[in-house]
Design an enzyme around this catalytic site. Structure first.
Site, PDB file in Angstrom:
ATOM      1  CB  ALA A  36      -0.961   0.005   1.186  1.00 27.59           C
ATOM      2  CB  CYS A  37       4.014   2.127   1.737  1.00 25.99           C
ATOM      3  SG  CYS A  37       3.448   1.703   3.393  1.00 25.99           S
ATOM      4  CB  SER A  38       5.438   0.536  -2.864  1.00 24.37           C
ATOM      5  OG  SER A  38       6.422   0.404  -1.871  1.00 24.37           O
TER       6      SER A  38
END
Length: 169
Positions: free
Chosen positions: A57-59
């Site tokens: 989700a961060c990337s």
């Protein structure tokens, strides 16, 4: 107790490597201090946190959303966008290079999670092999006063994403 609208953002010292367009991805520059109150006094800023660089989700969503929204955020008066993670400044620098954050988003490490703890937004992900990390969140500050706090309560990016932040400016 978690940070809330109307609070003064706690002071803290993060680590980051200023953007250098000539720097190779394998370069290992030394991080410098990012003093929260010193850098954000008199400015409107967004601080958002990711539990882990190079995680899905961060990337795939969170960081790219803020990189893409940088001009729209500026048009609403935001002068600084800071991504933090309970990670060292070296890893955050590599993440910034890998995702081409450039000078759009400052990628800062909160390796000891002191700033994240001061915000009341740490979480224990030891059972997942990640140790203490930050929750996924976004905070808007104006001259150090908190104007918006969006903390995710489940997987994914909604209240902490660039679109949610833009809708609150």
């Amino acid at each position: 107790m978690s940070i809330k609208v109307g609070d003064i953002i706690p002071d803290g010292v993060l680590q980051y490597v200023p953007f250098d367009p000539k720097e190779d991805i394998t370069a290992c520059p030394r991080p410098i201090q990012y003093k929260v109150h010193e850098k954000l006094k008199g400015k409107k800023a967004v601080i958002f946190a990711i539990p882990g660089p190079f995680t899905p989700a961060c990337s795939e969503t969170h960081v790219p959303g803020f990189i893409s929204a940088r001009e729209a955020l500026e048009s609403k008066g935001v002068s600084e966008v800071v991504c933090i993670s309970v990670m060292d400044g070296f890893v955050m620098n590599a993440f910034a290079k890998a995702y081409k954050a450039g000078d759009k988003v400052i990628m800062a490490g909160d390796g000891s999670h002191a700033f994240t703890d001061a915000l009341g937004l740490a979480q224990d992900l030891t059972k997942n092999g990640m140790g203490i990390r930050s929750k996924r969140f976004a905070i808007v500050v104006d001259d150090l006063v908190v104007k918006y706090v969006g903390v995710e309560t489940s997987f994914g990016v909604s209240s902490s994403g660039a679109e949610a932040v833009l809708s609150k400016l």
